[in-house]
Design an enzyme around this catalytic site. Structure first.
Site, PDB file in Angstrom:
ATOM      1  CG  ASN A   5       1.187   1.412   4.866  1.00  0.00           C
ATOM      2  OD1 ASN A   5       0.976   2.138   5.841  1.00  0.00           O
ATOM      3  ND2 ASN A   5       0.831   1.769   3.635  1.00  0.00           N
TER       4      ASN A   5
ATOM      5  N   GLY B 179       0.820  -1.219   0.000  1.00  0.00           N
ATOM      6  CA  GLY B 179       0.000   0.000   0.000  1.00  0.00           C
ATOM      7  C   GLY B 179       0.846   1.258   0.000  1.00  0.00           C
TER       8      GLY B 179
ATOM      9  CB  SER C  54      -5.228   1.709  13.935  1.00  0.00           C
ATOM     10  OG  SER C  54      -6.018   2.756  14.471  1.00  0.00           O
TER      11      SER C  54
ATOM     12  CE1 TYR D 110      -8.463   0.906   9.653  1.00  0.00           C
ATOM     13  CE2 TYR D 110      -8.595   1.885  11.842  1.00  0.00           C
ATOM     14  CZ  TYR D 110      -7.916   1.703  10.651  1.00  0.00           C
ATOM     15  OH  TYR D 110      -6.699   2.311  10.453  1.00  0.00           O
TER      16      TYR D 110
HETATM   17  P1  NAP Z   1      -4.248   5.739   2.389  1.00  0.00           P
HETATM   18  O1  NAP Z   1      -3.611   7.037   2.094  1.00  0.00           O
HETATM   19  O2  NAP Z   1      -5.701   5.549   2.100  1.00  0.00           O
HETATM   20  O3  NAP Z   1      -3.417   4.588   1.659  1.00  0.00           O
HETATM   21  C1  NAP Z   1      -3.838   3.254   1.748  1.00  0.00           C
HETATM   22  C2  NAP Z   1      -2.933   2.392   0.884  1.00  0.00           C
HETATM   23  O4  NAP Z   1      -3.376   1.031   1.017  1.00  0.00           O
HETATM   24  C3  NAP Z   1      -2.995   2.750  -0.591  1.00  0.00           C
HETATM   25  O5  NAP Z   1      -1.695   2.797  -1.112  1.00  0.00           O
HETATM   26  C4  NAP Z   1      -3.782   1.598  -1.218  1.00  0.00           C
HETATM   27  O6  NAP Z   1      -3.311   1.260  -2.520  1.00  0.00           O
HETATM   28  C5  NAP Z   1      -3.417   0.459  -0.291  1.00  0.00           C
HETATM   29  N1  NAP Z   1      -4.370  -0.643  -0.361  1.00  0.00           N
HETATM   30  C6  NAP Z   1      -5.686  -0.644  -0.031  1.00  0.00           C
HETATM   31  N2  NAP Z   1      -6.229  -1.840  -0.280  1.00  0.00           N
HETATM   32  C7  NAP Z   1      -5.222  -2.621  -0.784  1.00  0.00           C
HETATM   33  C8  NAP Z   1      -5.141  -3.971  -1.225  1.00  0.00           C
HETATM   34  N3  NAP Z   1      -6.223  -4.784  -1.203  1.00  0.00           N
HETATM   35  N4  NAP Z   1      -3.953  -4.438  -1.659  1.00  0.00           N
HETATM   36  C9  NAP Z   1      -2.861  -3.646  -1.694  1.00  0.00           C
HETATM   37  N5  NAP Z   1      -2.875  -2.350  -1.294  1.00  0.00           N
HETATM   38  C10 NAP Z   1      -4.048  -1.862  -0.851  1.00  0.00           C
HETATM   39  O7  NAP Z   1      -4.101   5.358   3.937  1.00  0.00           O
HETATM   40  P2  NAP Z   1      -2.976   5.704   5.029  1.00  0.00           P
HETATM   41  O8  NAP Z   1      -3.568   6.679   5.949  1.00  0.00           O
HETATM   42  O9  NAP Z   1      -1.663   5.972   4.385  1.00  0.00           O
HETATM   43  O10 NAP Z   1      -2.954   4.303   5.788  1.00  0.00           O
HETATM   44  C11 NAP Z   1      -1.859   3.415   5.767  1.00  0.00           C
HETATM   45  C12 NAP Z   1      -2.015   2.437   6.924  1.00  0.00           C
HETATM   46  O11 NAP Z   1      -2.005   3.158   8.157  1.00  0.00           O
HETATM   47  C13 NAP Z   1      -3.326   1.659   6.901  1.00  0.00           C
HETATM   48  O12 NAP Z   1      -3.108   0.337   7.319  1.00  0.00           O
HETATM   49  C14 NAP Z   1      -4.180   2.391   7.914  1.00  0.00           C
HETATM   50  O13 NAP Z   1      -5.182   1.586   8.470  1.00  0.00           O
HETATM   51  C15 NAP Z   1      -3.131   2.790   8.921  1.00  0.00           C
HETATM   52  N6  NAP Z   1      -3.531   3.915   9.776  1.00  0.00           N
HETATM   53  C16 NAP Z   1      -3.805   5.134   9.249  1.00  0.00           C
HETATM   54  C17 NAP Z   1      -4.191   6.171  10.083  1.00  0.00           C
HETATM   55  C18 NAP Z   1      -4.512   7.547   9.579  1.00  0.00           C
HETATM   56  O14 NAP Z   1      -5.031   8.367  10.369  1.00  0.00           O
HETATM   57  N7  NAP Z   1      -4.261   7.878   8.325  1.00  0.00           N
HETATM   58  C19 NAP Z   1      -4.283   5.932  11.457  1.00  0.00           C
HETATM   59  C20 NAP Z   1      -3.997   4.682  11.957  1.00  0.00           C
HETATM   60  C21 NAP Z   1      -3.607   3.671  11.110  1.00  0.00           C
HETATM   61  P3  NAP Z   1      -4.205   1.396  -3.858  1.00  0.00           P
HETATM   62  O15 NAP Z   1      -4.782   2.796  -3.855  1.00  0.00           O
HETATM   63  O16 NAP Z   1      -3.214   1.158  -4.935  1.00  0.00           O
HETATM   64  O17 NAP Z   1      -5.251   0.336  -3.778  1.00  0.00           O
END
Ligand code: NAP
Length: 244
Positions: free
Chosen positions: A87, A9, A139, A152
């Site tokens: 990720n 991701g 998270s 989630y």
């Molecule tokens: P984001 O900007 O929405 O990015 C999510 C990434 O996951 C994208 O690159 C997407 O790729 C990829 N992804 C989704 N489904 C996938 C699949 N089936 N196979 C492969 N890749 C997939 O989110 P982010 O905020 O950077 O989150 C990254 C991680 O941090 C996640 O695990 C999220 O739960 C965790 N997190 C985030 C936050 C926050 O506040 N942002 C807080 C706590 C935890 P494509 O677009 O190419 O599908």
């Protein structure tokens, strides 16, 4: 020899920031993506044009065959997998009664089964190397639970359980497994939250602001480094003090 990191991701958000940081620190980097072909390949091209060593590879982490191929292609191209950053993730907000079976299954599949698939596929490679670092992105909601994010939170709690169990299983092979539990991080994952709700949330964060993707990437880099060789089975919070 250069080390190799796979970041799932990594087409945007925390994963993209991590890919950039690892490339800058001298790793061969595999940028995994699923839907975002353009942004993943654009990022890879721009890093390669700056002299870094980066490949974008598509794999849906919920699909075992695609994940197996992701690991195989990485080993074929770079010879090893030294770091796996799990990720890839998706969010879903809604009351449990508004979360249908399909929504819930998707949340569990990407956020938990995806981590399981990637860990299982990389394990034989790392065991043979007798080294490796696995970093799973959970998270803070996996630690304390969030109202209206039951599926989630459960999936992210599962990631913590998986991390602890696998750390014990792989420690004898010289492999560490840790998790990071981010708080509220400024990425597209939060783009649908209203400004009012975000502001109200930020008021509750002791450090008084959202985190950014680079701050999570720095914590991931630390856990991947030799400075963290004696750390395994742990959950590192990157949350501005919201959960302590
Ligand atoms: P984001 O900007 O929405 O990015 C999510 C990434 O996951 C994208 O690159 C997407 O790729 C990829 N992804 C989704 N489904 C996938 C699949 N089936 N196979 C492969 N890749 C997939 O989110 P982010 O905020 O950077 O989150 C990254 C991680 O941090 C996640 O695990 C999220 O739960 C965790 N997190 C985030 C936050 C926050 O506040 N942002 C807080 C706590 C935890 P494509 O677009 O190419 O599908």
């Amino acid at each position: 020899m250069k080390k190799t990191a796979i970041i799932t991701g990594a087409s945007k958000g925390i994963g993209a920031a991590t890919a950039i940081l690892f490339a800058q620190k001298g790793y061969n980097v595999v940028i995994n993506y699923n839907d975002s072909f353009e942004s993943a390949n654009l990022l890879a091209r721009s890093l390669n044009s700056n002299g870094y060593s980066v490949t974008a590879l598509k794999a849906n982490v919920t699909n075992k065959l695609e994940v197996d191929l992701l690991i195989k292609e990485t080993v074929y191209k770079y010879g090893s997998v030294d770091v796996l950053v799990n990720n890839a993730g998706i969010a879903f907000q809604g009351l449990i009664t508004d979360t249908d079976e399909y929504d819930a299954a998707k949340i569990f599949d990407v956020n938990l089964k995806g981590v399981f698939n990637c860990c299982r596929a990389v394990t034989p490679v790392m065991v043979e190397q007798k080294s490796g670092k696995i970093i799973n992105i959970s998270s803070m909601w996996g630690q304390v639970g969030a109202s209206c994010e039951v599926a989630y939170s459960a999936a992210k709690a599962g990631v913590i359980g998986l991390t602890k169990a696998l750390s014990k299983e792989l420690a004898p092979s010289g492999i560490t497994v840790n998790a990071i539990a981010p708080g509220l991080i400024e990425t597209s994952m939060n783009q649908n939250i209203s400004v009012e709700d975000l502001n109200a949330f930020v008021e509750e964060i002791p450090l008084g602001r959202m985190g950014n993707a680079n701050e999570v990437a720095a914590a991931i880099l630390f856990l991947a480094s030799s400075d963290a060789d004696y750390i395994t089975g742990q959950v590192l919070g990157v949350n501005g003090g919201y959960v302590v």
